[in-house]
Design a protein around this motif. Structure first.
Motif, PDB file in Angstrom:
ATOM      1  N   UNK A  76      43.338  40.387  51.750  1.00 51.22           N
ATOM      2  CA  UNK A  76      43.143  38.951  51.637  1.00 51.22           C
ATOM      3  C   UNK A  76      41.732  38.515  52.027  1.00 51.22           C
ATOM      4  N   UNK A  77      40.862  39.477  52.286  1.00 55.75           N
ATOM      5  CA  UNK A  77      39.455  39.183  52.579  1.00 55.75           C
ATOM      6  C   UNK A  77      38.775  38.542  51.388  1.00 55.75           C
ATOM      7  N   UNK A  78      39.240  38.950  50.217  1.00 53.54           N
ATOM      8  CA  UNK A  78      38.724  38.451  48.938  1.00 53.54           C
ATOM      9  C   UNK A  78      39.939  37.966  48.152  1.00 53.54           C
ATOM     10  N   UNK A  79      39.778  36.846  47.414  1.00 46.87           N
ATOM     11  CA  UNK A  79      40.923  36.303  46.680  1.00 46.87           C
ATOM     12  C   UNK A  79      41.187  37.052  45.373  1.00 46.87           C
ATOM     13  N   UNK A  80      40.097  37.373  44.670  1.00 44.00           N
ATOM     14  CA  UNK A  80      40.246  37.898  43.305  1.00 44.00           C
ATOM     15  C   UNK A  80      39.339  39.124  43.116  1.00 44.00           C
ATOM     16  N   UNK A  81      39.865  40.164  42.474  1.00 47.83           N
ATOM     17  CA  UNK A  81      39.037  41.305  42.077  1.00 47.83           C
ATOM     18  C   UNK A  81      38.885  41.279  40.562  1.00 47.83           C
ATOM     19  N   UNK A  82      37.652  41.123  40.088  1.00 49.65           N
ATOM     20  CA  UNK A  82      37.407  41.114  38.633  1.00 49.65           C
ATOM     21  C   UNK A  82      36.222  42.031  38.387  1.00 49.65           C
ATOM     22  N   UNK A  83      36.514  43.304  38.110  1.00 49.04           N
ATOM     23  CA  UNK A  83      35.444  44.283  38.078  1.00 49.04           C
ATOM     24  C   UNK A  83      35.782  45.443  37.139  1.00 49.04           C
ATOM     25  N   UNK A  84      36.259  45.098  35.961  1.00 51.91           N
ATOM     26  CA  UNK A  84      36.661  46.162  35.033  1.00 51.91           C
ATOM     27  C   UNK A  84      37.720  47.046  35.645  1.00 51.91           C
ATOM     28  N   UNK A  85      38.600  46.433  36.438  1.00 53.06           N
ATOM     29  CA  UNK A  85      39.615  47.194  37.194  1.00 53.06           C
ATOM     30  C   UNK A  85      40.744  47.656  36.285  1.00 53.06           C
ATOM     31  N   UNK A 111      41.231  24.597  37.196  1.00 50.04           N
ATOM     32  CA  UNK A 111      40.817  23.728  38.303  1.00 50.04           C
ATOM     33  C   UNK A 111      40.474  24.441  39.586  1.00 50.04           C
ATOM     34  N   UNK A 112      39.751  25.556  39.494  1.00 53.47           N
ATOM     35  CA  UNK A 112      39.208  26.149  40.722  1.00 53.47           C
ATOM     36  C   UNK A 112      37.775  26.628  40.502  1.00 53.47           C
ATOM     37  N   UNK A 113      37.044  26.690  41.612  1.00 55.45           N
ATOM     38  CA  UNK A 113      35.672  27.211  41.568  1.00 55.45           C
ATOM     39  C   UNK A 113      35.694  28.658  42.027  1.00 55.45           C
ATOM     40  N   UNK A 114      34.656  29.399  41.666  1.00 54.44           N
ATOM     41  CA  UNK A 114      34.585  30.781  42.141  1.00 54.44           C
ATOM     42  C   UNK A 114      33.304  31.018  42.926  1.00 54.44           C
ATOM     43  N   UNK A 115      33.436  31.866  43.930  1.00 58.15           N
ATOM     44  CA  UNK A 115      32.273  32.292  44.704  1.00 58.15           C
ATOM     45  C   UNK A 115      32.142  33.788  44.481  1.00 58.15           C
ATOM     46  N   UNK A 116      31.013  34.207  43.892  1.00 55.24           N
ATOM     47  CA  UNK A 116      30.846  35.606  43.507  1.00 55.24           C
ATOM     48  C   UNK A 116      30.429  36.457  44.704  1.00 55.24           C
ATOM     49  N   UNK A 117      31.113  37.583  44.873  1.00 58.78           N
ATOM     50  CA  UNK A 117      30.820  38.489  46.003  1.00 58.78           C
ATOM     51  C   UNK A 117      30.635  39.907  45.474  1.00 58.78           C
ATOM     52  N   UNK A 118      29.396  40.345  45.433  1.00 61.23           N
ATOM     53  CA  UNK A 118      29.119  41.709  44.995  1.00 61.23           C
ATOM     54  C   UNK A 118      29.477  42.682  46.117  1.00 61.23           C
ATOM     55  N   UNK A 119      30.110  43.785  45.757  1.00 64.28           N
ATOM     56  CA  UNK A 119      30.421  44.805  46.782  1.00 64.28           C
ATOM     57  C   UNK A 119      30.578  46.173  46.141  1.00 64.28           C
ATOM     58  N   UNK A 120      30.719  47.202  46.973  1.00 65.48           N
ATOM     59  CA  UNK A 120      30.935  48.548  46.453  1.00 65.48           C
ATOM     60  C   UNK A 120      32.258  48.613  45.710  1.00 65.48           C
ATOM     61  N   UNK A 121      32.307  49.348  44.610  1.00 62.33           N
ATOM     62  CA  UNK A 121      33.536  49.367  43.808  1.00 62.33           C
ATOM     63  C   UNK A 121      34.737  49.838  44.625  1.00 62.33           C
ATOM     64  N   UNK A 122      34.509  50.843  45.466  1.00 62.20           N
ATOM     65  CA  UNK A 122      35.640  51.413  46.210  1.00 62.20           C
ATOM     66  C   UNK A 122      36.172  50.488  47.299  1.00 62.20           C
ATOM     67  N   UNK A 123      35.520  49.324  47.518  1.00 62.28           N
ATOM     68  CA  UNK A 123      36.014  48.386  48.527  1.00 62.28           C
ATOM     69  C   UNK A 123      36.802  47.228  47.929  1.00 62.28           C
ATOM     70  N   UNK A 124      36.806  47.118  46.609  1.00 63.08           N
ATOM     71  CA  UNK A 124      37.361  45.910  45.987  1.00 63.08           C
ATOM     72  C   UNK A 124      38.884  45.787  46.165  1.00 63.08           C
ATOM     73  N   UNK A 125      39.617  46.840  45.802  1.00 60.85           N
ATOM     74  CA  UNK A 125      41.080  46.757  45.900  1.00 60.85           C
ATOM     75  C   UNK A 125      41.497  46.529  47.360  1.00 60.85           C
ATOM     76  N   UNK A 126      40.844  47.231  48.283  1.00 63.20           N
ATOM     77  CA  UNK A 126      41.179  47.073  49.707  1.00 63.20           C
ATOM     78  C   UNK A 126      40.904  45.649  50.180  1.00 63.20           C
ATOM     79  N   UNK A 127      39.798  45.052  49.728  1.00 62.05           N
ATOM     80  CA  UNK A 127      39.456  43.688  50.164  1.00 62.05           C
ATOM     81  C   UNK A 127      40.435  42.663  49.616  1.00 62.05           C
ATOM     82  N   UNK A 128      40.919  42.901  48.399  1.00 62.60           N
ATOM     83  CA  UNK A 128      41.904  41.983  47.815  1.00 62.60           C
ATOM     84  C   UNK A 128      43.243  42.182  48.534  1.00 62.60           C
ATOM     85  N   UNK A 129      43.530  43.418  48.842  1.00 62.73           N
ATOM     86  CA  UNK A 129      44.803  43.743  49.513  1.00 62.73           C
ATOM     87  C   UNK A 129      44.922  43.037  50.866  1.00 62.73           C
TER      88      UNK A 129
END
Ligand code: GLN
Length: 274
Positions: free
Chosen positions: A101-110, A81-99
């Motif tokens: 709270x800028x981004x809710x979810x990191x799903x990138x072959x992590x 029961x949730x929608x997703x909004x896709x946000x493309x970004x540099x790979x090296x920024x994903x963990x930091x953005x999730x950390x």
């Protein structure tokens, strides 16, 4: 007096807007305004880097982002029961953005690893990967990881492949933002090899067999997880529950078969007890 009424009507208008919940919501996520259904449905932002086929990439025909991770997180959202909004970004920024709270979810072959577990929380593993080597199709001196000593290696920045390449004796490692650019460097002769996730190498090499080949097999084993902010147990539970539901209803196996081309393994770590 006129001013007073003007002011009053403005206040009333703001009050009305608030009463209808427009712009004054402090709920988690951003519910899309409009239809009944989406009123309580939160939207979570999902970060990924899109040169990582078959997990996340831009479909050349439709121009849309797609792949195993993209369809998996959308399917999890559907059952939870949730929608997703896709946000493309540099790979090296994903963990930091999730950390942060800028981004809710990191799903990138992590890959789930100790270093990242200090920064974010991960779902249960959903895919077993590992690293591999790509060289030019006409290369005949590099046959395995031993032969990479002292060679020039292209990698994607911030990846486990980049980390691994730097442990190879005498290797000169060059970081690229995109996997596709790192591959191009190998093709152009700027690098002798690429070290990157095995299933992704397989995808790109199969697409350009005249240019590339894989050597040395799988170098080690890694597990992919979906990342959320540390302590966001509510979202993590939704993701893990969703994953379980998709495994039970066959949807996970369907997506795995579609994108990886084979049946999923019987168990991933942690599933034996489940
Ligand atoms: N699995 C690797 C990592 O987590 C690479 C991921 C990627 O490039 N998208 O570092």
């Amino acid at each position: 007096m006129r001013k007073f009424f003007k002011c009053l009507s403005l206040i009333m208008l703001i009050g009305l807007l608030c009463a209808f919940g427009l712009g004054c919501s402090d709920e988690e996520g951003t519910p899309a305004a409009g239809d009944e259904d989406s009123k309580e449905k939160p939207t979570y932002t999902v970060a990924f880097e899109a040169t990582f086929a078959p997990f996340e990439f831009r479909d050349e025909k439709t121009g849309e982002f797609t792949g195993f991770d993209i369809e998996l997180i959308k399917a999890i959202g559907e059952v939870e029961g949730f929608d997703v909004e896709l946000k493309e970004m540099g790979f090296d920024g994903i963990v930091a953005s999730v950390k942060t709270g800028n981004i809710d979810i990191g799903a990138s072959g992590l890959t789930i690893n100790e270093e990242r577990l200090k920064e974010v929380d991960f779902s249960t593993p959903y895919y077993q990967a590992g690293l591999g080597i790509v060289v030019r199709a006409n290369e005949n001196k590099i046959k395995n990881v031993e032969d990479l000593k002292g060679k020039t290696i292209a990698v994607q920045i911030g990846t486990t492949g980049a980390e691994f390449a730097r442990t190879i004796e005498g290797a000169k490692v060059t970081d690229f933002d995109q996997v596709t650019d790192a591959l191009m460097e190998v093709k152009n002769g700027g690098a002798d090899a690429l070290v990157n996730d095995y299933p992704v190498n397989l995808y790109y090499v199969n697409k350009s067999k005249d240019d590339y080949k894989m050597v040395g097999g799988k170098l080690e084993s890694e597990y992919y997880g979906i990342a959320v902010k540390k302590g966001n147990t509510e979202l993590l539970e939704k993701i893990n529950n969703g994953l379980n539901k998709l495994k039970e209803n066959g949807e996970y196996a369907k997506l795995y078969k579609k994108w990886i081309g084979v049946e999923p393994p019987e168990f991933l770590p942690g599933e034996e007890e489940a």
